[in-house]
Design a protein around this motif. Structure first.
Motif, mmCIF file in Angstrom:
data_model
loop_
_atom_site.group_PDB
_atom_site.id
_atom_site.type_symbol
_atom_site.label_atom_id
_atom_site.label_comp_id
_atom_site.label_asym_id
_atom_site.label_seq_id
_atom_site.Cartn_x
_atom_site.Cartn_y
_atom_site.Cartn_z
ATOM 1 N N ARG A 126 3.389 40.115 65.053
ATOM 2 C CA ARG A 126 4.531 41.006 65.201
ATOM 3 C C ARG A 126 4.359 41.880 66.426
ATOM 4 N N LYS A 151 6.993 44.765 69.041
ATOM 5 C CA LYS A 151 8.088 45.722 68.919
ATOM 6 C C LYS A 151 9.120 45.480 70.006
ATOM 7 N N ARG A 152 10.362 45.609 69.652
ATOM 8 C CA ARG A 152 11.459 45.537 70.614
ATOM 9 C C ARG A 152 11.614 46.910 71.271
ATOM 10 N N THR A 178 13.299 47.828 66.125
ATOM 11 C CA THR A 178 13.396 46.657 65.263
ATOM 12 C C THR A 178 12.176 45.774 65.473
ATOM 13 N N PRO A 179 11.452 45.421 64.427
ATOM 14 C CA PRO A 179 10.257 44.590 64.620
ATOM 15 C C PRO A 179 10.632 43.186 65.075
ATOM 16 N N LEU A 180 9.916 42.687 66.044
ATOM 17 C CA LEU A 180 10.110 41.333 66.523
ATOM 18 C C LEU A 180 9.045 40.426 65.937
ATOM 19 N N GLN A 187 14.218 35.255 73.208
ATOM 20 C CA GLN A 187 14.352 36.170 72.083
ATOM 21 C C GLN A 187 15.712 35.951 71.432
ATOM 22 N N GLU A 246 17.845 36.882 67.992
ATOM 23 C CA GLU A 246 17.822 37.829 66.875
ATOM 24 C C GLU A 246 16.476 38.556 66.922
ATOM 25 N N SER A 247 15.681 38.509 65.882
ATOM 26 C CA SER A 247 14.396 39.221 65.898
ATOM 27 C C SER A 247 13.215 38.267 66.084
ATOM 28 N N THR A 248 13.486 37.042 66.524
ATOM 29 C CA THR A 248 12.423 36.048 66.687
ATOM 30 C C THR A 248 12.224 35.723 68.162
ATOM 31 N N GLN A 249 10.955 35.619 68.579
ATOM 32 C CA GLN A 249 10.621 35.239 69.942
ATOM 33 C C GLN A 249 9.965 33.864 69.957
#
Length: 325
Positions: free
Chosen positions: A6, A8-9, A20-22, A38, A40-43
């Protein structure tokens, strides 16, 4: 994503708003990757060369020099893809980075994700293959339909017609819609009738619900004058009994028995593109059975030609010309 690493954005609001946590994809985070997507919240950390090979959009974008203040993660530029979903990109990258050759019969979710993103990012090879599979499953000619083996281009069952219908509307693949409607009404043994009749069921849009209801009425009328016209034994113009019938009284009795059996089914049977049912000829003499089958087969061709209009749609040729590809 399980135990994915994890990060951080960067905050885009005021300092009191928590970041929002990435989440790094555990499946598509390659140490030798040189760009981070990137979604949504996934890289996803992947290779520029792979993206450029498949997508002209990425190829053009990656040719441009990066701004000096471009944000990076582990020295890789970060590209935020708005409007996409992490689930679609996970499936899209599954096609770009196959663990093995693509499934011979891929699941619909995979085809939908690949087609949705390959259309947006200009990946012609992926797009053409997915369109080919959908159009093979839902052809525009009766000859192609009769040659089609069930579920050989897409892995699925009778429950996925509605998701495919919604997807066809989303991407603008109009020519497959009439046959989807027909499958829902005639070949699913009433599976979709509760959804069609229940106005509170949000899984079927208002326009599709209206088209299906219109189709039910129109197809019932159409089959009575085409595929099932041989049942009208009491009319002067009736095809049966045949001129060379060997047992007129018995053949007429067999036809009337078929009528009673059809009337007892719920929902009513729609026989517009389905194949001849061999049980219909049981008890008839050969000339009458052949005559009935000839009427049925000629009726199938007429029904196919008129199928789009039964749902209030343009003819086949216009539907195909309006397809996005």
């Amino acid at each position: 994503m399980g135990d994915a690493t994890r990060t951080k954005r960067r905050r885009t609001d005021d300092a009191d708003t928590p970041a929002t946590p990435l989440v790094r994809s555990t499946e598509y985070w390659f140490d030798d990757g040189n760009i981070i997507l990137q979604v949504e919240s996934t890289q996803f950390r992947v290779a520029k060369s792979v993206l450029s090979r498949h997508s002209s959009v990425f190829r053009d974008m990656l040719m441009m020099p990066l701004p000096a203040d471009e944000p990076t993660v582990e020295n890789c530029p970060v590209v935020v893809l708005s409007g996409d979903t992490a689930q679609d990109w996970t499936l899209f990258l599954e096609a770009m980075y196959p663990k093995s050759l693509m499934e011979e019969v891929p699941r619909f979710e995979l085809i939908a994700a690949i087609l949705r993103l390959s259309k947006k990012y200009e990946c012609p090879a992926f797009r053409q293959d997915c369109v080919r599979r959908l159009k093979t499953k839902f052809p525009t000619t009766l000859e192609e339909y009769d040659e089609l083996e069930p579920w050989t281009c897409i892995k699925g069952n009778k429950n996925i017609y509605l998701p495919i219908l919604r997807f066809a509307r989303e991407i603008g693949l109009h020519s497959i819609i009439p046959l989807i409607y027909c499958h829902m009404l005639t070949l699913s043994r009433g599976r979709y009738m509760p959804k069609i009749l229940n106005v509170d069921d949000a899984s079927l849009g208002a326009s599709d619900r209206f088209a299906c209801l219109l189709g039910i009425a129109n197809l019932q009328i159409l089959q009575s004058t085409t595929t099932m016209a041989w049942l009208e034994v009491d009319l002067p113009s009736s095809a049966l009994p045949a001129q060379n019938c060997l047992q007129p009284a018995r053949c007429v009795a067999m036809v009337k028995e078929t009528i009673l059996e059809a009337a007892s089914t719920h929902p009513p049977s729609l026989c517009v593109i389905s194949e001849w049912n061999e049980t219909w000829g049981v008890g008839m003499c050969r000339p009458c059975e052949k005559k009935a089958k000839d009427v049925f087969e000629a009726g199938r061709e007429e029904c196919w030609d008129k199928l789009p209009s039964m749902f209030g749609l343009p003819e086949w040729k216009e539907l195909m010309s309006n397809d996005f590809e």
